[in-house]
Design an enzyme around this catalytic site. Structure first.
Site, short mmCIF file in Angstrom:
data_model
loop_
_atom_site.label_atom_id
_atom_site.label_comp_id
_atom_site.label_asym_id
_atom_site.label_seq_id
_atom_site.Cartn_x
_atom_site.Cartn_y
_atom_site.Cartn_z
N CYS A 2 0.88 -1.18 0.00
CA CYS A 2 0.00 0.00 0.00
C CYS A 2 0.90 1.22 0.00
O CYS A 2 2.11 1.12 0.14
CB CYS A 2 -0.87 0.01 1.24
SG CYS A 2 -1.86 -1.46 1.42
N ARG A 27 1.83 1.49 -6.11
CA ARG A 27 2.05 0.49 -5.05
C ARG A 27 0.78 -0.29 -4.74
O ARG A 27 0.81 -1.28 -4.02
CB ARG A 27 2.53 1.19 -3.76
CG ARG A 27 3.83 1.92 -3.87
CD ARG A 27 4.13 2.64 -2.58
NE ARG A 27 4.32 1.71 -1.49
CZ ARG A 27 5.49 1.11 -1.24
NH1 ARG A 27 6.52 1.35 -2.01
NH2 ARG A 27 5.62 0.28 -0.24
N TRP A 73 -3.74 -1.77 -1.41
CA TRP A 73 -3.76 -2.98 -2.24
C TRP A 73 -4.15 -4.08 -1.27
O TRP A 73 -3.36 -4.46 -0.40
CB TRP A 73 -2.40 -3.23 -2.87
CG TRP A 73 -2.41 -4.31 -3.90
CD1 TRP A 73 -2.96 -4.27 -5.14
CD2 TRP A 73 -1.85 -5.62 -3.78
NE1 TRP A 73 -2.77 -5.46 -5.80
CE2 TRP A 73 -2.10 -6.32 -4.99
CE3 TRP A 73 -1.15 -6.28 -2.77
CZ2 TRP A 73 -1.69 -7.63 -5.20
CZ3 TRP A 73 -0.74 -7.59 -3.00
CH2 TRP A 73 -1.02 -8.25 -4.19
N ASN A 99 0.80 0.35 6.34
CA ASN A 99 1.23 -0.49 5.22
C ASN A 99 1.98 -1.67 5.84
O ASN A 99 2.87 -1.49 6.64
CB ASN A 99 2.16 0.30 4.28
CG ASN A 99 2.71 -0.60 3.17
OD1 ASN A 99 2.09 -1.60 2.81
ND2 ASN A 99 3.89 -0.28 2.66
N GLY A 100 1.57 -2.89 5.47
CA GLY A 100 2.23 -4.08 6.01
C GLY A 100 1.18 -5.09 6.42
O GLY A 100 0.04 -5.04 5.97
N GLU A 480 10.53 -14.81 -18.94
CA GLU A 480 10.28 -13.37 -18.76
C GLU A 480 9.30 -12.87 -19.82
O GLU A 480 8.40 -12.09 -19.53
CB GLU A 480 11.60 -12.61 -18.81
CG GLU A 480 11.49 -11.10 -18.86
CD GLU A 480 10.76 -10.49 -17.66
OE1 GLU A 480 10.50 -11.21 -16.68
OE2 GLU A 480 10.43 -9.29 -17.73
N LYS A 484 5.76 -11.08 -19.00
CA LYS A 484 5.38 -9.76 -19.52
C LYS A 484 4.01 -9.81 -20.19
O LYS A 484 3.14 -8.99 -19.93
CB LYS A 484 6.42 -9.27 -20.54
CG LYS A 484 7.72 -8.79 -19.96
CD LYS A 484 7.64 -7.48 -19.19
CE LYS A 484 7.40 -7.57 -17.72
NZ LYS A 484 8.20 -8.28 -16.81
N GLU A 487 1.11 -10.54 -17.64
CA GLU A 487 0.83 -9.56 -16.57
C GLU A 487 0.24 -8.26 -17.10
O GLU A 487 -0.45 -7.57 -16.37
CB GLU A 487 2.04 -9.34 -15.69
CG GLU A 487 3.04 -8.36 -16.09
CD GLU A 487 4.12 -8.19 -15.01
OE1 GLU A 487 5.29 -8.31 -15.38
OE2 GLU A 487 3.81 -7.95 -13.84
N HIS A 503 8.25 -33.19 -24.33
CA HIS A 503 7.94 -33.98 -23.11
C HIS A 503 6.58 -33.59 -22.55
O HIS A 503 6.35 -33.68 -21.35
CB HIS A 503 9.04 -33.78 -22.08
CG HIS A 503 10.38 -34.28 -22.54
ND1 HIS A 503 10.72 -35.61 -22.58
CD2 HIS A 503 11.44 -33.61 -23.05
CE1 HIS A 503 11.93 -35.74 -23.07
NE2 HIS A 503 12.40 -34.55 -23.37
N LYS A 602 3.21 -2.82 -7.75
CA LYS A 602 4.59 -2.68 -8.21
C LYS A 602 5.57 -3.27 -7.19
O LYS A 602 6.54 -3.90 -7.56
CB LYS A 602 4.94 -1.19 -8.42
CG LYS A 602 6.38 -0.96 -8.86
CD LYS A 602 6.69 -1.64 -10.18
CE LYS A 602 8.12 -1.46 -10.60
NZ LYS A 602 8.46 -2.29 -11.80
C1 AGP Z 1 7.60 -8.15 -12.98
O1 AGP Z 1 7.13 -7.51 -14.16
C2 AGP Z 1 6.65 -8.01 -11.83
N1 AGP Z 1 6.27 -6.67 -11.58
C3 AGP Z 1 7.14 -8.72 -10.58
O2 AGP Z 1 7.33 -10.08 -10.90
C4 AGP Z 1 8.47 -8.19 -9.97
O3 AGP Z 1 9.54 -8.48 -10.84
C5 AGP Z 1 8.70 -8.89 -8.63
O4 AGP Z 1 7.63 -8.55 -7.77
C6 AGP Z 1 10.04 -8.50 -7.98
O5 AGP Z 1 10.04 -7.13 -7.67
P1 AGP Z 1 11.42 -6.46 -7.17
O6 AGP Z 1 12.40 -6.57 -8.29
O7 AGP Z 1 11.07 -5.06 -6.84
O8 AGP Z 1 11.88 -7.24 -5.96
#
Ligand code: AGP
Length: 607
Positions: A2, A27, A73, A99-100, A480, A484, A487, A503, A602
């Site tokens: 958050c 966030r 969040w 936050n937490g 990766e 991308k 997400e 396989h 994020k």
């Molecule tokens: C990647 O596009 C995502 N946003 C997510 O997997 C991110 O890489 C992951 O949460 C790690 O975040 P960080 O690099 O800030 O630790």
């Protein structure tokens, strides 16, 4: 997870709080709220993004120079006005943003309810307000201190009390909190992006610290009420870096920033004449590092895929056995770590809870820890014993792009740094440096091919499934690329080792299940070519990421995106670029909220 903001000073708090919330929206943004103290308390909350809150308070005479605000969040309790912060006590006098995660909140809530406290939400955070109410005997700071002694978990929180105008308390443990020291007041926020418009002078709170504000004065205490001197840091990031610079989205801006990010990641860190890397953050630990005989890497998501590439390069070029683990798995396995092990965390935000927890555990076992982190002063940066900053500026889009290519670049520098202490020859070191220096212009060249990638996105943006395949250094790129796409576009996508296709995954392939195939001319090219044939033979469409000049591949596949030739270990920095752009354009064509995809945040600061 958050975002929290607080302000106390001479100015009206409302505009500062709203601007801060907007900067923190990445966030988490399923609900938001604000509470301002001006003798009375004015509190408003809304579901949805910050603009929903702005609509709600439009035209209302909200004034006061002390206020707190929150963008949420959800972790406990669905997104709703009731669950949105700020939360208050039974009498509506004590207001908090948090936050937490309060791990023991159920037990505390039950006890407080028995004592007659009435709760308005399903959240864990609300127990903080009622605990402070329980301990309040006319001194807010003392009541907060006693409260913190009762709660287990991670928190950054900001509190004020109706009966103590001009006072505010903030506390931190496990979640980030930073103070901005402006001429006319103080801003407290989850990170610097919420502060930078007011001031560049910041103080990062450490775990176990409480900040007490009285008008424009403040002091920082530990939980035993002992005052602490703290260093003020100056934030170099310009606000402009936070803006989109004319791009439609932060994600596109950050994809196009990558040539400069590689330059920034390399700046001052290459010694071509010696074929070595210079990493100032590791200089004090050269002896430690020279004795490492294995490296355990911990990270999440995109950072984990970068570390998988690091695995290959550290073994191939530095003779160091390396294992890249997802942090949330690493923590729960019996780790055979010894004094010659180092634990390396990769994290863009430097606040990912699982990665931070893994580092804390390694520290507790006296294992040497280092980090590759982008956010200066972040929790992981401060928890690791040494490290290397990415220096690529804030990454705002939820989908990580420039952080990935920078992480692989810095892993290459680390490989060079360690390899040249071991058996890597001067010639090899010089070759790596030469190829590293070509990367920015090579990325520029790929980016210039944006229209071709956009055309391919227009061909495929309606599909429901996508496979991504690669071998060796490019298998993590397949993972990766799949991440991308899924997400930001919400299309199902899966990465495979291309040798694994027969396989099982081959059963998925038909004309409606296309594949991206990363097939540069490298040591496994011929093997990959066979796999491409296997897919084509089942009617599967294939888009190849191939090396410039490869005319063979274009006879076989449906579409080709070429990348310049480079060292095999560096191909991921180039092969990922078309996949980033493809995901971006497919998401746009599907009308997605590219910078803030649904359900994601994020920085994942809860486990
Ligand atoms: C990647 O596009 C995502 N946003 C997510 O997997 C991110 O890489 C992951 O949460 C790690 O975040 P960080 O690099 O800030 O630790």
């Amino acid at each position: 997870m958050c975002g929290i903001v607080g302000y106390i000073g001479k100015k009206e708090s409302l505009p500062i709080l709203i601007d801060g919330l907007k900067r923190l929206e990445y966030r988490g943004y399923d609900s938001a709220g604000i509470a301002i103290q001006n003798g009375a308390i004015q509190n408003y909350k809304s579901v949805g993004k910050i603009d929903q809150l702005e609509k709600k308070i439009k035209g209302i005479d909200l004034f006061g120079n002390l206020g707190i605000a929150h963008t949420r969040w959800a972790t406990h309790g669905a997104p709703s006005e009731e669950n949105a912060h700020p939360h208050c006590d039974c009498e509506g006098k004590i207001w908090i943003v948090h936050n937490g995660i309060i791990e023991n909140y159920q037990k505390i809530k039950e006890e407080l309810q028995i004592e007659g406290h009435v709760f308005a939400s399903e959240t864990d955070s609300e127990v903080v307000a009622h605990l402070i109410e329980k301990f309040y005997k006319g001194n807010l700071l003392e009541a907060v201190r006693l409260t913190l002694g009762e709660i287990i978990g991670a928190y950054s929180l900001v509190v004020f009390h109706k009966d103590e105008p001009g006072k505010m308390v903030a506390a931190k443990k496990g979640s980030p909190l930073v103070l901005g020291l402006a001429d006319d007041g103080i801003i407290v926020a989850s990170d610097v992006t919420a502060i930078i418009r007011q001031t560049r002078n910041v103080i990062y709170l450490e775990d176990g610290e409480i900040a007490f504000f009285e008008n424009e004065n403040f002091k920082i205490l530990n939980f035993n009420n002992e005052e602490k001197e703290k260093e003020t840091q100056k934030i170099e990031w310009s606000l402009e870096e936070l803006e989109k610079k004319g791009y439609s989205h932060f994600m596109l801006k950050e994809i196009f920033e990558q040539p400069n990010c590689i330059i920034d990641s390399l700046r001052g860190r290459l010694i071509p004449s010696e074929g070595k890397a210079k990493l100032g953050g590791l200089d004090d630990d050269v002896k430690n590092l020279s004795e490492i005989d294995n490296l355990a890497m911990v990270s999440c998501g995109t950072a984990h895929y970068a570390s998988l590439i690091g695995e290959y390069m550290l073994e191939e070029y530095a003779d160091i056995p390396s294992k890249a683990s997802v942090a949330s798995e690493f923590r729960y396995r019996k780790q055979l770590l010894n004094k010659n092990t180092a634990v390396l965390a990769l994290s863009q935000s430097g606040e990912t809870a699982d990665t931070l927890a893994a580092i804390v555990e390694a520290n507790d076992k006296n294992i040497f820890t280092l980090g590759i982190v982008n956010t200066v002063g972040s929790s992981i940066a401060r928890a690791t014993k040494a490290g290397v900053y990415n220096h690529i500026g804030p990454e705002i889009a939820v989908a990580s792009t420039k952080a990935f290519t920078s992480q692989v670049t810095i892993l290459t520098l680390l490989t060079l740094f360690l390899g040249r202490m071991k058996n890597m020859s001067l010639a090899t070191g010089e070759r790596i440096i030469k190829e590293l220096n070509k990367l920015p212009s090579q990325i520029e060249k790929i980016l210039k091919n944006e229209d071709e990638i956009k055309r391919i996105a227009q061909k495929y943006y309606k599909v429901s499934n996508f496979a991504f395949l690669g071998r060796k250094y490019n298998y993590p790129v397949a993972l990766e690329g799949a991440l991308k796409l899924k997400e930001v576009s919400y299309i199902h996508a899966e990465g495979f080792e291309s040798g694994e296709i027969k396989h099982g995954p081959l059963a998925l392939i038909d004309e409606n299940f296309p594949s991206f195939f990363i097939i540069p001319q490298d040591s496994v090219y011929e093997k990959n070519l066979s796999n491409v044939q296997e897919i084509k033979a089942r009617g599967g469409k294939v888009i190849a990421i191939a090396t410039e000049g490869d005319e063979e591949i274009e006879k076989i596949v449906d579409d080709v995106i070429y990348i310049p030739k480079t060292l095999e270990m560096l191909t991921p920095i180039l092969s990922v670029i078309p996949l980033q752009l493809f995901a971006y354009y497919v998401a746009c064509l599907n009308g997605r909220d590219v910078d803030k995809p649904r359900n994601l945040a994020k920085s994942v600061t809860v486990e």
